[in-house]
Structures are given as structure tokens and as C-alpha cells.
Design a protein around this motif. Structure first.
Motif, PDB file in Angstrom:
ATOM      1  N   THR A 220       0.801  -1.355   0.012  1.00  0.00           N
ATOM      2  CA  THR A 220       0.069  -0.026  -0.032  1.00  0.00           C
ATOM      3  C   THR A 220       0.833   1.214   0.013  1.00  0.00           C
ATOM      4  O   THR A 220       0.495   2.328  -0.531  1.00  0.00           O
ATOM      5  CB  THR A 220      -0.939   0.038   1.236  1.00  0.00           C
ATOM      6  OG1 THR A 220      -1.417  -1.061   1.294  1.00  0.00           O
ATOM      7  CG2 THR A 220      -2.083   0.979   1.340  1.00  0.00           C
ATOM      8  N   LYS A 221       2.238   1.399   0.589  1.00  0.00           N
ATOM      9  CA  LYS A 221       2.793   2.360   0.723  1.00  0.00           C
ATOM     10  C   LYS A 221       3.287   2.843  -0.673  1.00  0.00           C
ATOM     11  O   LYS A 221       3.693   4.131  -0.722  1.00  0.00           O
ATOM     12  CB  LYS A 221       4.146   2.237   1.769  1.00  0.00           C
ATOM     13  CG  LYS A 221       3.729   1.981   2.923  1.00  0.00           C
ATOM     14  CD  LYS A 221       4.983   1.633   4.066  1.00  0.00           C
ATOM     15  CE  LYS A 221       4.492   1.773   5.352  1.00  0.00           C
ATOM     16  NZ  LYS A 221       3.902   0.764   5.909  1.00  0.00           N
ATOM     17  N   THR A 222       3.596   2.011  -1.575  1.00  0.00           N
ATOM     18  CA  THR A 222       4.024   2.713  -2.990  1.00  0.00           C
ATOM     19  C   THR A 222       2.725   3.403  -3.609  1.00  0.00           C
ATOM     20  O   THR A 222       2.843   4.478  -4.237  1.00  0.00           O
ATOM     21  CB  THR A 222       4.260   1.538  -3.729  1.00  0.00           C
ATOM     22  OG1 THR A 222       5.283   0.508  -3.262  1.00  0.00           O
ATOM     23  CG2 THR A 222       4.950   1.890  -5.063  1.00  0.00           C
ATOM     24  N   PHE A 223       1.631   2.910  -3.316  1.00  0.00           N
ATOM     25  CA  PHE A 223       0.433   3.596  -3.791  1.00  0.00           C
ATOM     26  C   PHE A 223       0.185   4.985  -3.119  1.00  0.00           C
ATOM     27  O   PHE A 223       0.088   5.959  -3.959  1.00  0.00           O
ATOM     28  CB  PHE A 223      -0.881   2.747  -3.544  1.00  0.00           C
ATOM     29  CG  PHE A 223      -1.284   1.630  -4.246  1.00  0.00           C
ATOM     30  CD1 PHE A 223      -2.160   1.825  -5.420  1.00  0.00           C
ATOM     31  CD2 PHE A 223      -0.572   0.490  -4.071  1.00  0.00           C
ATOM     32  CE1 PHE A 223      -2.091   0.355  -6.302  1.00  0.00           C
ATOM     33  CE2 PHE A 223      -0.614  -0.696  -4.917  1.00  0.00           C
ATOM     34  CZ  PHE A 223      -1.580  -0.620  -5.894  1.00  0.00           C
ATOM     35  N   THR A 224       0.447   5.055  -1.798  1.00  0.00           N
ATOM     36  CA  THR A 224       0.166   6.276  -1.106  1.00  0.00           C
ATOM     37  C   THR A 224       1.314   7.230  -1.396  1.00  0.00           C
ATOM     38  O   THR A 224       1.034   8.410  -1.602  1.00  0.00           O
ATOM     39  CB  THR A 224       0.426   6.105   0.376  1.00  0.00           C
ATOM     40  OG1 THR A 224      -0.792   5.087   0.896  1.00  0.00           O
ATOM     41  CG2 THR A 224       0.171   7.292   1.379  1.00  0.00           C
ATOM     42  N   ALA A 225       2.786   6.807  -1.557  1.00  0.00           N
ATOM     43  CA  ALA A 225       3.765   7.531  -2.003  1.00  0.00           C
ATOM     44  C   ALA A 225       3.430   8.020  -3.266  1.00  0.00           C
ATOM     45  O   ALA A 225       3.688   9.399  -3.641  1.00  0.00           O
ATOM     46  CB  ALA A 225       5.060   6.706  -2.104  1.00  0.00           C
ATOM     47  N   ALA A 226       2.870   7.221  -4.280  1.00  0.00           N
ATOM     48  CA  ALA A 226       2.581   7.694  -5.722  1.00  0.00           C
ATOM     49  C   ALA A 226       1.643   8.945  -5.658  1.00  0.00           C
ATOM     50  O   ALA A 226       1.620   9.944  -6.367  1.00  0.00           O
ATOM     51  CB  ALA A 226       2.248   6.751  -6.531  1.00  0.00           C
ATOM     52  N   ALA A 227       0.679   8.896  -5.058  1.00  0.00           N
ATOM     53  CA  ALA A 227      -0.521   9.722  -4.878  1.00  0.00           C
ATOM     54  C   ALA A 227       0.032  11.199  -4.248  1.00  0.00           C
ATOM     55  O   ALA A 227      -0.281  12.223  -4.744  1.00  0.00           O
ATOM     56  CB  ALA A 227      -1.451   9.397  -3.715  1.00  0.00           C
ATOM     57  N   VAL A 228       1.300  11.174  -3.381  1.00  0.00           N
ATOM     58  CA  VAL A 228       1.640  12.309  -2.727  1.00  0.00           C
ATOM     59  C   VAL A 228       2.334  12.893  -3.654  1.00  0.00           C
ATOM     60  O   VAL A 228       2.461  14.275  -3.900  1.00  0.00           O
ATOM     61  CB  VAL A 228       2.460  11.822  -1.620  1.00  0.00           C
ATOM     62  CG1 VAL A 228       3.375  13.076  -1.031  1.00  0.00           C
ATOM     63  CG2 VAL A 228       1.719  11.420  -0.309  1.00  0.00           C
TER      64      VAL A 228
ATOM     65  N   ALA B  75      -1.480   3.220   5.373  1.00  0.00           N
ATOM     66  CA  ALA B  75       0.079   2.538   5.362  1.00  0.00           C
ATOM     67  C   ALA B  75      -0.011   1.193   4.968  1.00  0.00           C
ATOM     68  O   ALA B  75       0.951   0.493   4.367  1.00  0.00           O
ATOM     69  CB  ALA B  75       0.266   2.682   6.902  1.00  0.00           C
ATOM     70  N   ALA B  76      -1.166   0.302   5.184  1.00  0.00           N
ATOM     71  CA  ALA B  76      -1.070  -1.207   4.771  1.00  0.00           C
ATOM     72  C   ALA B  76      -2.289  -1.775   4.544  1.00  0.00           C
ATOM     73  O   ALA B  76      -2.287  -2.977   4.876  1.00  0.00           O
ATOM     74  CB  ALA B  76      -0.037  -1.669   5.849  1.00  0.00           C
ATOM     75  N   SER B  77      -3.519  -1.209   4.210  1.00  0.00           N
ATOM     76  CA  SER B  77      -4.682  -1.893   4.252  1.00  0.00           C
ATOM     77  C   SER B  77      -5.127  -2.291   3.171  1.00  0.00           C
ATOM     78  O   SER B  77      -6.431  -2.950   3.076  1.00  0.00           O
ATOM     79  CB  SER B  77      -5.829  -1.118   5.024  1.00  0.00           C
ATOM     80  OG  SER B  77      -6.170   0.274   4.055  1.00  0.00           O
ATOM     81  N   LEU B  78      -4.674  -2.037   1.988  1.00  0.00           N
ATOM     82  CA  LEU B  78      -5.133  -2.198   0.544  1.00  0.00           C
ATOM     83  C   LEU B  78      -5.466  -3.924   0.425  1.00  0.00           C
ATOM     84  O   LEU B  78      -4.800  -4.499   0.678  1.00  0.00           O
ATOM     85  CB  LEU B  78      -4.090  -1.537  -0.369  1.00  0.00           C
ATOM     86  CG  LEU B  78      -4.660  -1.466  -1.846  1.00  0.00           C
ATOM     87  CD1 LEU B  78      -5.578  -0.182  -1.616  1.00  0.00           C
ATOM     88  CD2 LEU B  78      -3.252  -1.011  -2.646  1.00  0.00           C
TER      89      LEU B  78
ATOM     90  N   GLY C  48      13.529   3.648  -1.098  1.00  0.00           N
ATOM     91  CA  GLY C  48      13.436   5.295  -1.866  1.00  0.00           C
ATOM     92  C   GLY C  48      12.033   5.696  -1.224  1.00  0.00           C
ATOM     93  O   GLY C  48      11.955   5.806  -0.098  1.00  0.00           O
ATOM     94  N   LEU C  49      11.238   6.144  -2.054  1.00  0.00           N
ATOM     95  CA  LEU C  49      10.125   6.959  -1.681  1.00  0.00           C
ATOM     96  C   LEU C  49       8.791   5.859  -2.101  1.00  0.00           C
ATOM     97  O   LEU C  49       8.274   5.726  -3.177  1.00  0.00           O
ATOM     98  CB  LEU C  49       9.888   8.288  -2.474  1.00  0.00           C
ATOM     99  CG  LEU C  49      10.926   9.157  -2.436  1.00  0.00           C
ATOM    100  CD1 LEU C  49      10.455  10.420  -3.152  1.00  0.00           C
ATOM    101  CD2 LEU C  49      11.011   9.526  -0.752  1.00  0.00           C
ATOM    102  N   GLY C  50       8.781   4.830  -0.932  1.00  0.00           N
ATOM    103  CA  GLY C  50       7.952   3.929  -1.168  1.00  0.00           C
ATOM    104  C   GLY C  50       8.134   2.819  -2.257  1.00  0.00           C
ATOM    105  O   GLY C  50       7.263   2.087  -2.662  1.00  0.00           O
TER     106      GLY C  50
END
Length: 372
Positions: free
Chosen positions: A63-71, A249-252, A297-299
Motif C-alpha cells: 500500500t505504501k507505494t500507492f500512497t507515495a505515488a499519490a503524494v 499505510a498497509a490496508s489495501l 526510496g520513496l515507497g
């Protein structure tokens, strides 16, 4: 170039992980236009219902990669500054000097020095990482607990810092990503889940990827068995679980096919710009939750074997479930694997996890899947 997508070899590697003690696992491996999907074992140990490669699965920190991409999309639009102090956006969440010192980038790459809230929210894990002094009791206590993200963030921010802002190695912490979710909410005026769904998941055409709205996984899925280092014996099913303890952070919930599609598009510069992707691939040393120092890196984090190409992706675990998705830098070779048992290693007399046959079998599967 020899086609290195060997179905016989891949089927055998998946089957060997099951034989080593994994109740069930499933995977998708891609090489250019070629696709292999496979599964071995059961989705339910009581009924013997088999796992299938199209099942939906809790993918944890992927999930963190998705959140980082959105940011990073918001960075591109000018709403967020990657090196702007988080205190400028969320002064009440990270007040004072730390709010001035911790940047958005430090949250995404875990160099903020903010502590992990989890051992405080789950009292029986308080002794973590001293595993022998932990226990699984909190996992049962919080099955249906609805955590407030503001309280979890406050717990992590007020806990003793694990490092100085920007210092390396960083320390992996879910507190960072709950703050990023709060940041997305602040700048977009909608929940982080809705922002990520609208701006990342839907444009990427991921039809089986979603944030849960309750404790259940919709659609065909496996039960999820948690062993907590042999302290839960037999392993207990935690597939019904309120995921507010980790949120964005991790629920996807996703599938192995959707994960491969997501990382393929991400590395092709189709979800964020090539320059944002270059930022994502700038790594620093970070201490993982398992206590190992990894490049992060970043997510996103890299995996490389000696003399082989670099792969980028992320792994994730929840109570009972795990997943790993890795894509070669050129996007041509991909692997996504989902597992329905976690923390299978028992502890030795000194409290260290002992090697288990599953470990070696997984290493072999990942090697075959990534390098053929």
C-alpha cells in the motif's frame, strides 16, 4: 534471448513452498507478453478449498507505494513540496521543532525519526523487537477495534524518537505513512483512500484493488493464518479484521495481476512523471521491521542479485497474510506472490527466529520468478 518463463519450473517452485509448510500461495510472473499464473495449497485448512491465482488478498505495506505515488502526484501539481517541513501542513500533528525539521520526503523514506505506534497500540507487542517477550493476545483483542488515525499518529509522535530527522539509517515506521495520509487529506479535501483510489487505482485500471470499508475482504479470497513465531499453534485465521490499525499505510486489498499492472505502469512513468519516479528510486539505508538494513526510496525498494538486473517493488504483511511484488527496472519481467501464513519461524532459546524450510523454498521461488 531464451524465454526464461518456464511453467514447469515455476509450478514446481510454488508447490515446494506449499510442501515446506505454507498452507496456500499464488503468484503471477510476466516476461514481456508472456504470463504465468499459478497456485498451490489451500485457502481454508478446515475445508481444503484450494487457492487460485485470481484471489483477492490483503497486501500490507505494498500500500505504501500507492500512497507515495499519490503524494508525488500532488508534488507535481504544486500542492505539496517534497522538501517542505511537515509542520507547515500539519502543525498540530507534528508540532514544534520536529515539525520544522521533518520534511515530506523524510516521511516517505522513513528518515523522520518518528517511532512506530504499533507496539503501543498493541500492548502484547510492546516488547517488540524482543520477540520472546511479545505475545499474540492483542491480535485477538483488536480484531474489530476501530482505531482513530489521529490517536495512532499522536502515539507515534509522542513516543521516544528513533533517530534525528534526516539521519540514516532511517527506521521503518507506519507513523510516517499515516501522516502522509493526513497530508493528502489536507491538500485534496478528501480522504486519503478516496484520493488514492481516484488518482492512482482507477486511472491504472486496477479493477480488483480497493481499500476495505469494513473488516471483510470482498470477493474470492483466502483465509489468513497467523502463527506469531509459533506462539499461535495451530495458526489462527485473521482474515476478518478491521484494518484501521494501518489505514493507507498497509490496508489495501488487491490481486497479483493488479499488483504487476500497477508496478509496470509506475516504472513506465505512466502513474507519476519520469522525474518523480527518479525521486522514488533515490534510496537511503533504512532499518526494516525485521531489523535488517535495506535500501529504501520513496515507497519503493530495490532487489538485486549479484550480476543480475535490479528489480523495484515492495513487500507487505498483515496478520496472517503476506505479499511481495517486484518488477525489473525495464518493466519487462515481473513477479507478484501472495502467502496465507505469516511469522512461521519459531524462536530459539535466545529469542531469535529459527530458519524454516519455507524460507529456502521462497528464496528459490523468487529467484526462479525474477531471473528464470
Amino acid at each position: 534471448m531464451r524465454n526464461s518463463l518456464d511453467p514447469v519450473e515455476l509450478n514446481a517452485a510454488v508447490e515446494n513452498v506449499h510442501r515446506a509448510g505454507m498452507p496456500g500461495l499464488f503468484a503471477e510472473v510476466r516476461d514481456g507478453d508472456q504470463v504465468w499464473r499459478g497456485a498451490a495449497g489451500v485457502a481454508d485448512v478446515a475445508t481444503g478449498r484450494p487457492v487460485t491465482a485470481d484471489m483477492r488478498h490483503r497486501v500490507g505495506s505494498i500500500t505504501k507505494t500507492f500512497t507515495a505515488a499519490a503524494v508525488l502526484q500532488q508534488v507535481e501539481s504544486g500542492r505539496i513540496g517534497l522538501d517542505t517541513p511537515i509542520g507547515q501542513y500539519l502543525p498540530t500533528s507534528v508540532p514544534g521543532e520536529r515539525g520544522d525539521a521533518i520534511t515530506v520526503r523524510m516521511l516517505i523514506n522513513h528518515t523522520s525519526g518518528l517511532a512506530e505506534y504499533l507496539p503501543y497500540a498493541y500492548p502484547s507487542l510492546k516488547a517488540y523487537p524482543a520477540l520472546a517477550d511479545t505475545g499474540p493476545q492483542s491480535l485477538d483483542d483488536h480484531r474489530l477495534t476501530r482505531f482513530a488515525p489521529t490517536e495512532l499518529i499522536e502515539t507515534g509522535v509522542t513516543a521516544p524518537a528513533v533517530g534525528a530527522p534526516g539521519g540514516t539509517p532511517g527506521v521503518y515506521s507506519n507513523t510516517n505513512y499515516l501522516l502522509l495520509a493526513q497530508l493528502l487529506e489536507q491538500v485534496t479535501g478528501t480522504t486519503a483512500e478516496r484520493c488514492i483510489t481516484r488518482n492512482v487505482i482507477e486511472p491504472a485500471g486496477l479493477r480488483d484493488t480497493e481499500f476495505p470499508t469494513g473488516p471483510y475482504v470482498d470477493g474470492p479470497h483466502s483465509r489468513l493464518y497467523e502463527s506469531w513465531f509459533g506462539m499461535v499453534d495451530p495458526p489462527r485465521d485473521y482474515s476478518v479484521y478491521d484494518m484501521s490499525w494501518v489505514g493507507p499505510a498497509a490496508s489495501l486489498i488487491s490481486t497479483v495481476a493488479d499488483l504487476n499492472r500497477f508496478y509496470r505502469l509506475l516504472l513506465a512513468g505512466e502513474i507519476i512523471s519520469p522525474s518523480s519516479l527518479a525521486q522514488m528510486q533515490r534510496t537511503v539505508p533504512v532499518v526494516s521491521q525485521e531489523g535488517k538494513v535495506i535500501d529504501y526510496g520513496l515507497g519503493l525498494h530495490p532487489t538485486e542479485a549479484p550480476g543480475q538486473a535490479t528489480f523495484w517493488g515492495h513487500g507487505g504483511t498483515v496478520w496472517g497474510g503476506g505479499a511481495l511484488a517486484m518488477t525489473r527496472a525495464d518493466g519487462e519481467r515481473q513477479m507478484a506472490v501472495a502467502l496465507n501464513l505469516q511469522r512461521w519461524n519459531r524462536l530459539d532459546s535466545s529469542g531469535k527466529p529459527q530458519p524454516h524450510p519455507i524460507d529456502d523454498a521462497l528464496v528459490t521461488l523468487y529467484r526462479v520468478a525474477m531471473y528464470g
